[in-house]
Write a protein that holds these residues in place. Structure first.
Motif, mmCIF file in Angstrom:
data_model
loop_
_atom_site.group_PDB
_atom_site.id
_atom_site.type_symbol
_atom_site.label_atom_id
_atom_site.label_comp_id
_atom_site.label_asym_id
_atom_site.label_seq_id
_atom_site.Cartn_x
_atom_site.Cartn_y
_atom_site.Cartn_z
ATOM 1 N N SER A 1 0.546 -1.366 -0.163
ATOM 2 C CA SER A 1 -0.052 -0.326 -0.085
ATOM 3 C C SER A 1 0.202 0.946 -0.056
ATOM 4 C CB SER A 1 -0.575 -0.498 0.482
ATOM 5 O OG SER A 1 -1.300 1.087 1.334
ATOM 6 N N MET A 2 0.387 2.403 -0.933
ATOM 7 C CA MET A 2 1.076 3.770 -0.805
ATOM 8 C C MET A 2 0.458 4.123 -0.043
ATOM 9 S SD MET A 2 3.183 6.002 -3.697
ATOM 10 C CE MET A 2 0.598 6.629 -4.707
ATOM 11 N N GLY A 3 0.587 5.226 0.970
ATOM 12 C CA GLY A 3 -0.784 6.434 1.116
ATOM 13 C C GLY A 3 0.264 7.389 1.399
ATOM 14 N N PHE A 4 -0.392 8.797 0.661
ATOM 15 C CA PHE A 4 0.477 9.435 0.778
ATOM 16 C C PHE A 4 -1.426 10.915 1.282
ATOM 17 C CE2 PHE A 4 -1.414 9.292 -3.286
ATOM 18 C CZ PHE A 4 -2.076 10.300 -4.092
ATOM 19 N N LYS A 5 -0.297 12.102 1.902
ATOM 20 C CA LYS A 5 -1.428 12.917 2.182
ATOM 21 C C LYS A 5 -1.327 14.301 1.279
ATOM 22 C CE LYS A 5 -1.240 12.202 7.018
ATOM 23 N NZ LYS A 5 -1.512 12.296 8.683
#
Length: 298
Positions: free
Chosen positions: A91-95
Motif C-alpha cells: 500500500s502507498m499512502g500519502f496526504k
C-alpha cells in the motif's frame, strides 16, 4: 488491543520524513483492528498480492482478491471485516500536504479526479500491469528507506512517487472505460441520500429531512435504500452516527460530553442512551477500552 504508543507509531509510520510511505501487509497486519470503524486520514493505493480480504468503505462492502487495486480517499469511513490467512498486499499512502510539498499538480485535477468519491474505486489488473505496479511500489519503498544523506534523496523519492502515480492513472484510465457507472433510479436515489447524509448527519438525523430534500416520501426512501443496501434509511442514519461516535471516542481527543456536542445531541444523557442502545455499553466504557481508531495507513 493496541497500546496508544503503538497506535501513535502507526499513525506517524504512514510517513517517512513527510506525508508519504509505502508499507507491506507484514508491517501493517499487527496493527489491523477488525469490526471497528475508522476514518481514513490519507489517500491510499492498496494492491492485493495474494489471498483475500473484505472491508467496507462508506457503507459499501468490497471483497478484494489477488491483483485487485483499491483507491482510498481521505475522510472515508472504513471498517475491516475478514481476511484470509495468506492475505498479502502492498500500500502507498500519502496526504494532500505531500502533493503540495513536492509541487505535484499533474495538470491540476488529475489526482483529485482519480481519487474522486464519485468514481468506482476498485479495479483489477492483468498479469503485466500487476507485476509492473508492484515492482514500482517496491522500488519506491527502497528509495524511501535510503539514508537521508543519500545524494539528491528527496528528488529521487519525489520522481519515483510521481512515476507510480502516473502508472496508476494510466491503468485506471484504461479500465474505467469498461466500468458500468450508470445507476438505475433506485441506486441513484440511494447514492444521493448517502451523499446528503455524509454531509449532514451530525446536524440532521431524521429520515423525513432527507426525503424532503430528495422530493420523495419517507416510506419510499426507506424502501428504496433497503432494496439497495439491505438497511432502511433510518438504520443507515443510526449506523453512521454510531460509527462516527466510535471514531471520536476512540481518538481520545474529546471527552464524552464533547462528542455529544460534536454530534449535535441535545445533552450527554440522550447521547449516552442512544449509544448504549446500539452498542450495549455506555460511551465512557467504550472510550476507556477503545483503541485509537486509525487502523492501516489509509
Amino acid at each position: 488491543m493496541m497500546h496508544k504508543v503503538e497506535q501513535k507509531c502507526l499513525e506517524e509510520g504512514l510517513i517517512n520524513g513527510g506525508n508519504m510511505n509505502v508499507l507491506t501487509s507484514a508491517e501493517i497486519k499487527p496493527f489491523m483492528i477488525f469490526n471497528e470503524p475508522f476514518r481514513s486520514n490519507s489517500f491510499a493505493v492498496i494492491v492485493v498480492q495474494k489471498g483475500s480480504f473484505v472491508f467496507q468503505s462508506n457503507f459499501v462492502k468490497n471483497c478484494m482478491t489477488a491483483k485487485d487495486v483499491y483507491l482510498v480517499t481521505p475522510g472515508s469511513l472504513c471498517e475491516l471485516y475478514e481476511m484470509s490467512d495468506d492475505f498479502e498486499f502492498i500500500s502507498m499512502g500519502f496526504k494532500k500536504e505531500y502533493l503540495k510539498e513536492q509541487g505535484v499538480f499533474l495538470n491540476g485535477a488529475e489526482i483529485m479526479h482519480l481519487f474522486s468519491t464519485d468514481l468506482v474505486h476498485k479495479f483489477s489488473l492483468n498479469d503485466d500491469e500487476f507485476g509492473d505496479l508492484v515492482f514500482s511500489l517496491k522500488s519506491l519503498k527502497k528509495k524511501i528507506n535510503l539514508p537521508d544523506s543519500t545524494p539528491h534523496f528527496k528528488d529521487v523519492v519525489r520522481h519515483s512517487f510521481i512515476s507510480v502515480l502516473y502508472e496508476i492513472l494510466i491503468v485506471y484510465s484504461k479500465y474505467r472505460v469498461f466500468i458500468p457507472v450508470k445507476l438505475n433510479r433506485q441506486e441513484e436515489l440511494t447514492t444521493n441520500f448517502l451523499n446528503l447524509l455524509s454531509e449532514n448527519f451530525k446536524s440532521e438525523k431524521r429520515v423525513q429531512h432527507y426525503a424532503k430534500q430528495l422530493f420523495v416520501t419517507s416510506r419510499h426512501l426507506s424502501q428504496v435504500v433497503k432494496a439497495v443496501t439491505g438497511k432502511t434509511a433510518g438504520e443507515i442514519i443510526d449506523e453512521m452516527v454510531i460509527n462516527e461516535a466510535k471514531v471520536l471516542l476512540s481518538s481520545h481527543l474529546l471527552n464524552v460530553s464533547q462528542v455529544a456536542d460534536e454530534l449535535r445531541f441535545s445533552d450527554q444523557s440522550f447521547f449516552g442512551k442512544f449509544f448504549k442502545k446500539y452498542t450495549g455499553v455506555s460511551p465512557s466504557v467504550y472510550k476507556s477500552s477503545a483503541t485509537v481508531a486509525v487502523n492501516p495507513p489509509f
